[in-house]
Scaffold this active site. Structure first.
Site, PDB file in Angstrom:
ATOM      1  CD  GLU A 253      -2.901  -1.157   0.089  1.00  0.00           C
ATOM      2  OE1 GLU A 253      -2.982  -0.164  -0.656  1.00  0.00           O
ATOM      3  OE2 GLU A 253      -3.577  -2.176  -0.097  1.00  0.00           O
TER       4      GLU A 253
ATOM      5  CD  GLU B  60      -4.064  -3.818  -6.906  1.00  0.00           C
ATOM      6  OE1 GLU B  60      -3.275  -4.137  -5.996  1.00  0.00           O
ATOM      7  OE2 GLU B  60      -4.843  -2.861  -6.805  1.00  0.00           O
TER       8      GLU B  60
END
Length: 786
Positions: A507, A564
């Site tokens: 993140e 991702e």
């Protein structure tokens, strides 16, 4: 973002589910261009579409049993408690009221995801909700059993309801494949007709007649979400194809419109085809700066209207205005003010402004976010699903993330690209560990990095959150297929610890790193064009983002999975740094070695043993962004050779064995991943979608034969797959004493359904959803035969 659903979407030939979504899950993209107008004009509203299957062409029972195996949820479907009781009880009464009203707004907004799932999803929700609202489950069970339904079939009925409620529709939030009941149509109908709702409400029978064939339809188009003729979507009308999306997206780019808040319906007016871009809003009338009158572009006609999801957004705003009364500070109050304006007007700019106030709200006791956020499920990769969440900050667990943030600017230097590829200045984000009270949408993530707006993330800031009570529900008991006993033992012991490290790095330093090279309207570059080199070719930079282009619009269909993959690779790469592991409290070298090994092993195992479930062998499409990303990383490390990763078939057609040489992770693994990560970043920074697609498609390929026949091995993986956890969430209510009460539920199928019954204790919400379907049905004639 990093989703726990194992970690919840690639559609069409462009593998669409892979559009940027900054979250970590639990568990060839064409550039936008003008297409010849004849494509549009030749497609009338009902032009040669593959229709939904109907009762006349459903498979026979024996064929159906085999066909549906991948689409049913088993009777053993696990339910877990998303425990937040102690965190909630520590709030003040004012904070509880804020959390309550924001939760109500989130739940009502989350129902928009039903409308965004499939044409029939809102009606299936309404049917099931009406049935369980009308009588207690034990009463319905007794009547069903008396009517000849077996206990197992009744359980399957409950499990199907859980699946629809949890995934905001009859398509999986993680993977976008259809969910069908694990009982026969006849038994399903028997249960419905035995219910009090069916007896007492004539409309229940009418709803059932509309959806009963759609519930079980499993023709190839019904199996997955996507553009016609290969899938189902409600972000676009029935008659829209991939080619239509390219026409529309080219026009949107020319108008500097980002499509987060819209759907597109192709209609015929006065004999002409019109693309009606409809914004989600309460208001329906025209407004300068938001709606646009009919205009022509490259031979096609377009307009922007508004009023989509109107009645649900009205409810959202009512609750947000109540929450605003209990805001802790000006940041929260202003944030809500702009959210309300956004949903009232259909203004993305207002939501961006609300997000700006949100990122200023550092270290709140209650963390929230709401809106059209994630773009996984749009086949074109730009329109966003509505979601909202409310969570309490866990100060103790947040401490390690705060330290990670404080040192992030230095830690970024470990990444394999050079300084020009990094942001001009590091904007320290908030990074907290949260206990979720409410997460409404098509699934619950384990971590989030938002907002997704490029210009805010790169120039103003963002927030990271790790959802602690979601992470706590990782399964550490069941056997783990395809691993040695020794590796299974290590995985069970260190999986949660390693996953927390991966979430944090994914993140903060994954999604939070890297720069996009741009030229603005005035011809000014945001990078040193003369001296910056392409790290892959060694040549000067020749590509960048043009005015009006964003990462989302440029990378489109592969964007989500590509991003991702980049964030996952950053997490793996930086987990090799022992000073980073010390931030997470791992100071012993032997323990650090195990954390590193399990983190790499876990991701590689997910890439080979779990990800293939999300590959559709018929269409050759990846159905989930994170799964594709993990498969790609696994292939990169496998192709690195030197015995780093080995996968072999140990029992023909039955079993596989994965081994990772831990002694080579820091050498062979580091170099292979660093080289790959450099390419990922360079292609992203330079808007080089051609090179990115070529590389990503290579590693995404599921081979039919050779030393690693993944297409054949997929059947082995499916035979070992386990159902994804469904998390039962608490409800809040204001008691007679005007204090907020927390209501929790048993982690059972019955308890999960009861949580939804008490969340909506009357049929008002069903009436509302049915009215929206009635209004929209003209856009989806293949579902409703209109």
């Amino acid at each position: 973002m990093f989703w726990l659903r194992g970690l919840q979407r690639s559609r069409q030939q462009l593998n669409r589910l892979c559009h940027f979504r900054s979250r970590l899950n639990y568990g060839t993209s064409p550039s936008i261009r003008s297409v010849q107008p004849s494509i549009s004009r030749s497609l009338g509203f009902c032009s040669s579409l593959v229709r939904y299957s109907c009762s006349t062409n459903l498979p026979q029972p024996a064929e159906m049993a085999s066909k549906t195996a991948h689409f049913v949820l088993p009777n053993t479907q696990p339910i877990a408690d998303l425990d937040c009781k102690s965190a909630f009880e520590n709030l003040t009464e004012k904070e509880k009221l804020y959390a309550h009203h924001f939760s109500q707004a989130s739940w009502d907004g989350g129902l928009i995801a039903l409308i965004q799932s499939s044409p029939e999803a809102p009606l299936i929700f309404s049917l099931l909700h009406r049935i369980f609202l009308a009588e207690k489950i034990p009463v319905l069970r007794a009547k069903a059993l008396e009517a000849g339904v077996s206990a197992d079939d009744f359980t399957a009925f409950l499990v199907y309801a859980c699946g629809v409620f949890a995934n905001a529709g009859n398509y999986k939030g993680m993977g976008d494949s259809k969910i069908v009941p694990n009982l026969s149509e006849k038994q399903f109908e028997t249960i419905v007709k035995a219910s009090a709702a069916y007896s007492d409400e004539p409309r229940v029978g009418k709803i059932f007649e509309k959806v009963k064939n759609l519930i079980y339809a499993l023709e190839s188009r019904n199996e997955i979400l996507g553009f016609a003729p290969d899938g189902i979507t409600t972000y676009w009308s029935d008659n829209c194809t991939k080619e239509d999306s390219e026409i529309v997206n080219a026009w949107l780019t020319s108008k500097r419109i980002e499509p987060y808040m819209c759907r597109t319906f192709k209609i015929v007016e006065n004999g002409q085809t019109v693309y009606d871009v409809k914004l989600g809003s309460v208001a329906e009338s025209t407004q300068d700066g938001i709606t646009l009158p009919l205009e022509e572009y490259n031979g096609n006609k377009f307009r922007v209207t508004r009023g989509d999801y109107q009645k649900l957004l009205q409810r959202v705003n009512q609750h947000l205005l109540q929450a605003q009364k209990y805001a802790a500070n000006e940041n929260e109050s202003k944030m809500i003010e702009h959210y309300v304006r956004s949903f009232e007007q259909g203004s993305l700019d207002e939501h961006k402004n609300g997000s700006r106030w949100w990122i200023k709200d550092k270290g709140p006791v209650i963390e929230t976010y709401i809106g059209f956020i994630e773009t996984y499920r749009d086949p074109a990769g730009g329109r966003a699903e509505f979601e909202g969440f409310v969570a309490m900050v866990n100060k103790e667990s947040s401490a390690k993330f705060s330290e990670l943030v404080n040192r992030a600017e230095k830690l970024i230097e470990y990444l394999p690209w050079t300084e020009p590829y990094e942001k001009d200045s590091y904007l320290k984000p908030d990074f907290t560990s949260l206990d979720v009270l409410t997460f409404a949408g098509s699934g619950v993530p384990a971590g989030i990095n938002i907002p997704n707006y490029d210009e805010i993330r790169q120039d103003e800031g963002f927030k990271n959150v790790s959802l602690g009570n979601v992470l706590a529900n990782i399964n550490r008991k069941d056997p783990i297929p395809f691993l040695t006993e020794e590796d299974q033992t290590l995985m069970k012991e260190y999986k949660v610890k390693a996953f927390e490290v991966q979430v944090g790095l994914h993140e903060l330093l994954g999604h939070g790193s890297g720069k996009l090279f741009r030229i603005d309207e005035n011809g000014v570059y945001n990078f040193d064009k003369e001296n910056t080199k392409n790290l892959v070719t060694g040549e000067p930079i020749t590509k960048w983002y043009l005015p009006g282009e964003t990462y989302d619009t440029k990378f489109g269909a592969i964007g989500s999975s590509y991003e991702e993959c980049r964030a996952e690779a950053v997490g793996l790469y930086l987990s090799l740094q022992r000073d980073i592991l010390e931030i997470f409290g791992f100071k012993d070298k032997a323990e650090q070695d195990n954390i590193i090994y399990v983190n790499w092993l876990s991701l590689i195992w997910n890439g080979m043993g779990v990800a293939l479930e999300m590959f559709n062998p018929k269409s050759k499409l990846w159905l989930q962004a994170h799964s594709r990303a993990r498969f790609v990383i696994m292939k990169v490390l496998l192709e690195a050779g030197e015995g780093l990763v080995k996968v072999e078939e140990t029992e023909k057609g039955k079993n596989l064995l994965l081994t990772v040489d831990r002694s080579k992770i820091d050498t062979v693994g580091r170099k292979a991943l660093g080289d790959f990560l450099t390419k990922l970043q360079v292609y992203k920074s330079t808007a080089d979608i051609e090179a990115a697609s070529k590389m990503y498609e290579h590693y995404s390929k599921v081979d039919e034969s050779g030393s690693h026949p993944w297409a054949k091995w997929r059947d082995i993986c499916l035979a070992h797959k386990k159902p994804r956890m469904i998390l039962v969430q608490a409800n809040t209510a204001i008691g007679q004493d005007q204090k907020v009460q927390l209501k929790t539920y048993e982690p059972t199928h019955e308890g999960y359904i009861q949580s939804w019954v008490e969340r909506y204790p009357n049929t008002d919400i069903d009436d509302l959803l049915e009215s929206i379907v009635e209004k929209d049905k003209k856009y989806f004639p293949t579902a409703f035969n209109n």
